[in-house]
Each structure stands twice: as structure tokens, then as C-alpha cells.
Design a protein around this motif. Structure first.
Motif, short mmCIF file in Angstrom:
data_model
loop_
_atom_site.label_atom_id
_atom_site.label_comp_id
_atom_site.label_asym_id
_atom_site.label_seq_id
_atom_site.Cartn_x
_atom_site.Cartn_y
_atom_site.Cartn_z
N THR A 378 0.83 -1.21 0.00
CA THR A 378 0.00 0.00 0.00
C THR A 378 0.87 1.26 0.00
O THR A 378 0.62 2.21 -0.75
CB THR A 378 -0.92 0.00 1.23
N GLU A 379 1.89 1.28 0.82
CA GLU A 379 2.78 2.44 0.91
C GLU A 379 3.58 2.63 -0.38
O GLU A 379 3.76 3.76 -0.86
CB GLU A 379 3.72 2.29 2.10
N MET A 380 4.06 1.54 -0.96
CA MET A 380 4.85 1.65 -2.20
C MET A 380 3.97 2.13 -3.36
O MET A 380 4.42 2.91 -4.22
CB MET A 380 5.49 0.31 -2.55
N ASN A 381 2.72 1.69 -3.39
CA ASN A 381 1.79 2.18 -4.42
C ASN A 381 1.53 3.67 -4.25
O ASN A 381 1.40 4.42 -5.23
CB ASN A 381 0.48 1.39 -4.38
N LYS A 382 1.42 4.12 -2.99
CA LYS A 382 1.23 5.53 -2.71
C LYS A 382 2.43 6.35 -3.19
O LYS A 382 2.28 7.42 -3.81
CB LYS A 382 1.00 5.73 -1.21
N ARG A 383 3.63 5.85 -2.90
CA ARG A 383 4.84 6.54 -3.35
C ARG A 383 4.93 6.57 -4.87
O ARG A 383 5.38 7.55 -5.47
CB ARG A 383 6.08 5.86 -2.75
N LEU A 384 4.50 5.48 -5.48
CA LEU A 384 4.52 5.41 -6.95
C LEU A 384 3.57 6.44 -7.54
O LEU A 384 3.89 7.14 -8.52
CB LEU A 384 4.13 3.99 -7.39
N LYS A 385 2.39 6.58 -6.93
CA LYS A 385 1.39 7.54 -7.40
C LYS A 385 1.86 8.97 -7.16
O LYS A 385 1.64 9.86 -8.01
CB LYS A 385 0.06 7.28 -6.68
N ASP A 386 2.53 9.21 -6.02
CA ASP A 386 3.01 10.55 -5.69
C ASP A 386 4.26 10.94 -6.47
O ASP A 386 4.67 12.10 -6.47
CB ASP A 386 3.30 10.67 -4.19
N GLY A 391 10.28 3.16 -9.36
CA GLY A 391 10.69 1.82 -9.74
C GLY A 391 9.52 0.95 -10.17
O GLY A 391 8.42 1.43 -10.45
N LYS A 392 9.79 -0.36 -10.19
CA LYS A 392 8.78 -1.33 -10.58
C LYS A 392 7.76 -1.50 -9.46
O LYS A 392 8.03 -1.19 -8.31
CB LYS A 392 9.41 -2.68 -10.89
N LYS A 393 6.60 -2.04 -9.82
CA LYS A 393 5.54 -2.29 -8.84
C LYS A 393 6.03 -3.32 -7.82
O LYS A 393 6.63 -4.33 -8.16
CB LYS A 393 4.27 -2.80 -9.53
N PHE A 394 5.76 -3.04 -6.55
CA PHE A 394 6.18 -3.94 -5.47
C PHE A 394 5.35 -5.22 -5.51
O PHE A 394 4.12 -5.18 -5.61
CB PHE A 394 6.00 -3.23 -4.12
N ASN A 395 6.02 -6.37 -5.42
CA ASN A 395 5.33 -7.66 -5.44
C ASN A 395 6.00 -8.58 -4.44
O ASN A 395 7.19 -8.89 -4.57
CB ASN A 395 5.39 -8.28 -6.84
N ALA A 396 5.27 -9.01 -3.42
CA ALA A 396 5.85 -9.84 -2.36
C ALA A 396 5.28 -11.25 -2.39
O ALA A 396 4.11 -11.47 -2.71
CB ALA A 396 5.57 -9.21 -1.00
#
Length: 454
Positions: A378-386, A391-396
Motif C-alpha cells: 500500500t505504501e509503495m503504491n502511494k509513493r509510486l502515485k506521488d 521503480g517497478k511495482k512492489f510484489n511480495a
């Protein structure tokens, strides 16, 4: 199910080869003669607890320390024991299974028979419930044949064990008296050995002749002091988990994945701090064009997060008050309710589970790694949007290593250590024991390399 315990089982070629290994004993435990010196009275590791422990355990506190000596060590006051009467010993698996448990049984069996072939070892089938119900299996060479150096506890089995309530303690006492046991061996971790200590005190007070021995066999490596350097199973667990983690690291590097796994560590950060720390690390690696990594989390991490720990304490308190699971969320304090509502539904359900017998959370059932994976995503998607992360989409991908090593073939060290552990127990009264025999074995010092502490 009881009929399945102790039966000869089919083994793989690797397991068959493993049964052929004969554990090594240190020189001070070899042969039929035992040389022992009784030293100073034992005390607590934390001297501030002496008064409290001595009050709680008036019959068993302060037993002398027993030193097992090599044949060539000259100690004037050493006792040499060459003959022992036939005795009857019961043994029960308590707590979660750990590699080396079967070798504890093997070592005890061989030690008893070496000193007197008429001695009898009885295993209680099905853990502490088998102890209470007096369900026994006589341990023989034939029974042991396919369990030597093997993982698991399937020779005798176990249940969700504790020996704590008045009813349970009385049932254990009745069993020991009915079966005329000279000794009762409890194999397990911290909780089981705590119960064993209390049981020994209760037996002494009741003038029961049965001696109680707790054997430290656990995954966690948390039963050690200056005399017990480690517990049975921990060496195997470290080696197996290291291999699993190595495999995961290779997989992460090959496919550019971030993997959240479970392993031992410590943290006192808040949930927000931990999430931010992981996100910052992911972002820093992405800036170096590294889109892979492995994050190791301890199973107990969720309890180490201050706000989650406080939430769990409130939930457990409501459990003790008899509040139903469906009603707990509505009776939380305002701040605890706010945190609870913030958490994903699957974590809510897991936090509401009834605590373990020692009042701790069911850590193996709380998917901390999935919680952090979701919060980080959720946080990485927020940073990506901001635009702060490019980088690439976070996938765990999550792994839980809580069970993979439990039934592993024990390492050579654990095979030797477990086998030797019960060879130490000689069931002699020693100085300070009353005519009825105090149900507490003197703590012993033995070096597996063959040196005795002097």
C-alpha cells in the motif's frame, strides 16, 4: 490412534542410513561406573529472585550441583556408583515437537538397561493426556528400532500439553503412584519445564517418591544458562532454516522478488516504523536497479510491536472475562478499537484467537509477514502515485518457516546431545534427599567434548 504409537514404520533409504549412526558419549558417561561429585547448592541466575523462588519451591530449591567426572580426574570426595537397583521410569512428550526428541528416549532406555537390565521405561501415549489416563507403552529395543536419530514425536505422540491445573497435577500424581514410578521425565520447552518444576515441588510436598526431570527440547533456543549451553533441537533448526533461507534468497535473485519470511530477530519499532523501514530499503535497492530481496521476520515480531502488544493484552483480558469473540471488538478501549479497525480482516480474526496455555498469543497462527507485505505494498503504491518512487511495482511472496524444521532428521550434534542428555540422569538420591527420595534431580555439568567441569 493409540495402536499406531510405537509401531515399526517404513523408512526411506536416507532414514534407514540415519538409524545406523551411534551417538557418542563423553568419557565421563561411558561405562557402567559413574563418578560424581556433589558441589554447592544451586541458586537462581538472577540473585534478586532468590527469596521469591525459595519461598515458592521450599522442598526442591537449593539442590547441590552434580559434577560428572572423567575416570582419570582425581577428586577426593567423588562418589563412585557401580550398582543401581532396578527402577521404573515414565516419559512424556510435552510441547511442540523438536528434532532429537526420540534420541532422548533412546539414551534414557540404554542408560537404564546398562545399569540394570530389569529396569523399565514406560512411554505415555498421546502426551500429557496419556499421562493423566495412564496410557503407556513399554519402550524396548524393538520399539526404538525405527525411531533412532529420527525427527518428530510420532513414537509416542503429543497433545496440546500442560500439567498445571489442580486436576491435572492430581492426575499426574495418581498415575505415578499407581504405576510405582521412580522417575517421570517431561520432554519439552519453557512451559513444559516450568510445569515440571512445579510438579516436582508438589510431589515433594505430597511425599511422592517419584522424581521429576525436565529435559530442554525446543525449537527456540531459550532454555539455557551457564550449565545448559543450548537445548536439544536448536542446532538442527538453525541448519535447516539456514538452508531454506538460502534457497529463498537464490529464488529471489533469480526472479526479482521481495520475499517476506519468518525467522528469529528482535524489534521494538511501531507498525508504521517497520513499514517505513522496509519501504525505504525497497526504494533504495530499486535506485540501484535491484528489484529483489529477502526480509526475515521473527515469529514473535507481532508481540514486540508496542501498540499491537497492548491490543493483544486487552483482547486476552476480555477472553479471561468470558467475552465472546463476536463481542470483543465492541468492548475495546477507543485507541485499541481504532488500531483494530485499521488492520486487515484476516489479521483481526487471528488476533481474536484464544491465547496459548501460557497466556501468549498464538504466534504461529498470526500471519505477520502477510500483514507487512500488504502494508508495504500500500505504501509503495502511494509513493509510486506521488512520484516519490519510480521503480517497478512492489510484489511480495510470503513464506512461513514455523513447521518445516520440526520433523527434520536431527543433526549429528543433536543426536549426540539428546542421547547423552538422559545418560546423565542416574536417579540416585544423593546428599540432601530425604528417605522418600526428593523428586528433583541434581543439576549436572557435562561437557560433550569429554571434559568435566571441576
Amino acid at each position: 490412534m493409540d495402536s499406531d504409537f510405537g509401531i515399526s514404520r517404513e523408512l526411506s533409504d536416507l532414514q534407514k542410513q540415519r538409524t545406523l549412526y551411534k551417538p557418542e558419549l563423553p568419557p565421563c558417561l561411558q561405562g557402567t561406573a559413574v563418578r560424581v561429585e556433589f558441589g554447592d547448592a544451586t541458586t537462581t541466575s538472577d540473585l534478586s529472585g532468590v527469596n521469591m523462588i525459595s519461598r515458592l519451591f521450599p522442598h526442591t530449591y537449593g539442590q547441590p550441583l552434580a559434577h560428572f567426572l572423567r575416570p582419570k580426574v582425581l577428586v577426593p570426595d567423588a562418589q563412585i556408583i557401580t550398582e543401581l537397583p532396578a527402577i521404573r521410569v515414565g516419559l512424556v512428550f510435552c510441547g511442540r515437537q523438536s528434532p532429537g526428541g526420540h534420541n532422548v528416549v533412546w539414551g534414557l532406555h540404554d542408560a537404564l538397561k546398562m545399569h540394570n537390565t530389569n529396569s523399565v521405561l514406560l512411554g505415555f501415549m498421546g502426551g500429557s493426556e496419556g499421562l493423566f489416563a495412564q496410557k503407556t507403552l513399554e519402550i524396548t529395543d524393538e520399539v526404538l528400532s525405527t525411531y533412532k536419530n529420527q525427527g518428530g514425536y510420532d513414537m509416542l505422540g503429543r497433545t496440546k500439553d500442560q500439567i498445571r491445573t489442580t486436576e491435572q497435577v492430581n492426575a499426574a500424581l495418581a498415575t505415578c503412584l499407581a504405576l510405582k514410578l521412580d522417575g517421570l521425565v517431561i520432554i519439552g520447552g519453557v512451559t513444559s519445564n516450568t510445569d515440571a518444576a512445579q510438579l516436582a515441588e508438589t510431589f515433594a510436598e505430597a511425599k511422592c517418591p517419584t522424581k521429576v526431570v525436565g529435559v530442554p527440547v525446543t525449537l527456540n533456543g531459550d532454555l539455557k544458562n551457564q550449565f545448559v549451553e543450548t537445548n536439544v533441537g536448536f542446532d538442527t533448526i538453525c541448519k535447516v532454516n539456514s538452508q531454506l533461507i538460502s534457497n529463498v534468497c537464490t529464488d529471489a535473485l533469480s526472479a526479482e522478488k521481495v520475499i517476506l519470511g519468518e525467522e528469529v530477530a528482535a524489534s521494538k519499532l511501531t507498525l508504521f516504523d517497520i513499514t517505513k523501514q522496509i519501504c525505504d530499503a525497497v526504494q533504495a535497492r530499486a535506485e540501484q536497479d535491484k528489484y529483489h530481496g529477502v526480509i526475515l521476520l521473527p515469529e514473535g515480531l507481532i508481540e514486540s510491536i508496542p501498540e499491537v502488544y497492548a491490543l493483544l493484552q486487552e483482547i486476552h483480558g476480555l477472553h479471561k472475562q468470558g467475552v465472546s469473540i463476536d463481542e470483543i471488538s465492541s468492548q475495546l478501549s477507543p485507541w485499541a478499537s481504532a488500531l483494530f479497525e485499521f488492520l486487515p480482516p484476516f489479521i483481526k480474526r487471528q488476533l481474536l484467537l484464544h491465547p496459548e496455555s501460557d497466556d501468549s498469543a498464538q504466534l504461529s497462527q498470526i500471519e505477520t509477514e502477510k500483514l507487512l507485505a500488504q502494508l508495504v505494498e500500500t505504501e509503495m503504491n502511494k509513493r509510486l502515485k506521488d512520484g516519490t518512487y519510480k521503480g517497478k511495482k512492489f510484489n511480495a511472496i510470503c513464506h512461513f518457516f514455523g513447521y518445516q524444521a520440526r520433523g527434520s532428521l536431527p543433526s549429528k550434534f543433536d543426536c549426540d546431545y539428546a542421547y547423552a542428555m538422559m545418560t546423565v540422569k542416574r536417579w540416585s538420591r544423593g546428599p540432601g534427599a530425604s528417605s522418600i527420595g526428593k523428586p528433583a534431580i541434581h543439576p549436572a555439568t557435562v561437557d560433550l567434548k569429554g571434559k568435566a567441569y571441576e
